[in-house]
Scaffold this active site. Sequence first.
Site, short mmCIF file in Angstrom:
data_model
loop_
_atom_site.label_atom_id
_atom_site.label_comp_id
_atom_site.label_asym_id
_atom_site.label_seq_id
_atom_site.Cartn_x
_atom_site.Cartn_y
_atom_site.Cartn_z
N GLU A 76 -4.97 -8.41 -0.32
CA GLU A 76 -5.87 -7.82 1.06
C GLU A 76 -7.26 -7.75 0.65
OE1 GLU A 76 -4.40 -4.94 3.78
OE2 GLU A 76 -2.53 -5.67 3.56
N GLU A 87 0.76 -1.23 -0.09
CA GLU A 87 -0.01 0.14 -0.03
C GLU A 87 0.94 1.35 -0.22
OE1 GLU A 87 -3.24 0.43 2.65
OE2 GLU A 87 -4.16 -1.57 1.56
C1 PNW Z 1 -4.43 -1.98 5.09
N1 PNW Z 1 -7.62 4.07 4.90
O1 PNW Z 1 -4.35 -0.67 5.78
C2 PNW Z 1 -3.12 -2.50 5.40
O2 PNW Z 1 -2.39 -3.09 4.47
C3 PNW Z 1 -3.33 -3.38 6.79
O3 PNW Z 1 -2.17 -3.21 7.56
C4 PNW Z 1 -4.61 -2.85 7.59
O4 PNW Z 1 -4.41 -3.50 8.82
C5 PNW Z 1 -5.79 -3.25 6.47
O5 PNW Z 1 -5.65 -2.56 5.45
C6 PNW Z 1 -7.03 -2.72 7.46
O6 PNW Z 1 -6.97 -1.36 7.64
C7 PNW Z 1 -5.14 0.43 5.35
O7 PNW Z 1 -7.70 4.66 5.75
C8 PNW Z 1 -5.40 1.54 6.37
O8 PNW Z 1 -8.06 3.95 3.83
C9 PNW Z 1 -6.04 2.63 6.01
C10 PNW Z 1 -6.74 2.83 4.92
C11 PNW Z 1 -6.75 1.69 4.33
C12 PNW Z 1 -5.94 0.73 4.27
#
Ligand code: PNW
Length: 518
Positions: free
Chosen positions: A424, A236
Amino acid sequence: MRAGAAAEETPGTKMSARSTRLQIASAPTPSRREVIALAGAGALAAGSAPQAAAQPAAPPAAEQAQPPACALQGFPRNFLWGTATSAYQIEGAWNEDGKGESIWDRFVHTRGKIRNDDTGDVALDHYHRYKDDVWLMKALGAKAYRFSISWPRVFPEGTGRPDPKGLDFYRRLADELLASDVVPFATLYHWDLPQALQERFGGWESRDTAQAFADYAGYVSRQLSDRIGYFFTINEFTTFVELGYRTGLFAPGLKLAAQPLNQVRHHAVLAHGLAVQAIRAGGKPGTKVGPAENIKVAVPAIETRENIAAAERAARELNAGVLTVMLEGRYTDAFLAAAGADAPRFTDADLKAIASPLDFVGINVYTPTYVRATGAEPGYEVIPYAKSHPRMASSWQVLGPEALYWGPRHLQKIWQVPEIYISENGCGAADEPAADGIVYDTDRLMFLRNNLTMLQRAASEGVPVRGYFLWSLFDNFEWTDGYGTRFGLMYVDYATQKRTPKLSAGYYSEVIRRNGVA
Ligand code: PNW
């Protein structure tokens, strides 16, 4: 595909030795029977021959022999059903065995940054419990596992002398997975940058960090590609750049102006490209490599020909800073025009490295971006979410299962990507155990069933989706939300480290067993 081949074997007899061990397993690991009970009709028993005889819950032979109820909902043969986690979110042992400090260690130890001042110091103690945790994957029937390697465990200072103990943890983890017929997929960067590099170079603000990442990637691939056949470079890009360097909500908590922010993103995609080259040079022939990006998925709000074309245009522009430059070797004109004087500074050699050929593309898919066609430039328009559009427990997680169709489909249609993984997909919820101790996460069930139905639509049209990694195997440290938002198939009691399968674990094991939407 050496690593893939391992997954296709019938589960070996090693399992019987393991089942003996399980009976004496400590309380935090649920028994296979507990997982099976949740899946209903003996789903897990049917999927694993050596264990079936030992399961009183196994269904009659006739029932086992029946095809899935809905053959139309099936997935391709050898589809890799997996789960995903990341090092900082589960390992704990933050300063053990010579591990260096990461920017997340530093960030969580600063008061007020994380809900409840939670930290990943102990997390799920996976560093010490990884064998039991791999067992849980096996109990689910999972065929693959995506985990991340902590850079400061391997290079405590980011560069220089590696710590053999840090690397050894991942070697043992990979061995445990292989022995359980679970294909390991390793992510090289899931946001835990060595703090030493933040201090020495300003972290991702410097291209020295991109070079350091490539050196680390080359080293890991030389050491571990005998066991690990798949590497994701960076997890990401968009999330860690935006939240870590623009809003400051994630480590290292910076709020950069537009130009340095664009430069950080450029260094991240450059690091990815240089790492691809380093893995090609250092890894065993056949080692596969690709990114894991949270693609912005342009979903045509109404599936007309015009809106679909608009969604394809939107997909290129909304992902211009990461996937488009990686797959096309140039920043789009619209991206550079919009950035103006704040555009990233780069050379032709940078672009060439960034666009190093990939074996696969991984996409993390959580939310849709609805678009429609317009007559005027740029030919598409993003439609805002309705006020009452349903969301999951994290406010950013707007629901839209169609993203699981359009994400992979754009990769195939626009860039002819030959191998696609959903690296994911999953949802956060306010899970609470019922009186009987089980979490009946009907919301997660609904989420998964609808998302997988849309992914199946893509697969059935020939979009080359090869695997799906559910986020996450366990509840874990959810960054700024601390332990307050739960994404797992397994409920974790953080006081005792007990893992208990939720209803959704039973659901997912049934999906895997029938290789289709259940
Ligand atoms: C992803 N947003 O994170 C990550 O790859 C993981 O580590 C995380 O635990 C998972 O998704 C769930 O959150 C994100 O704010 C964190 O849009 C924040 C965002 C999106 C993905």
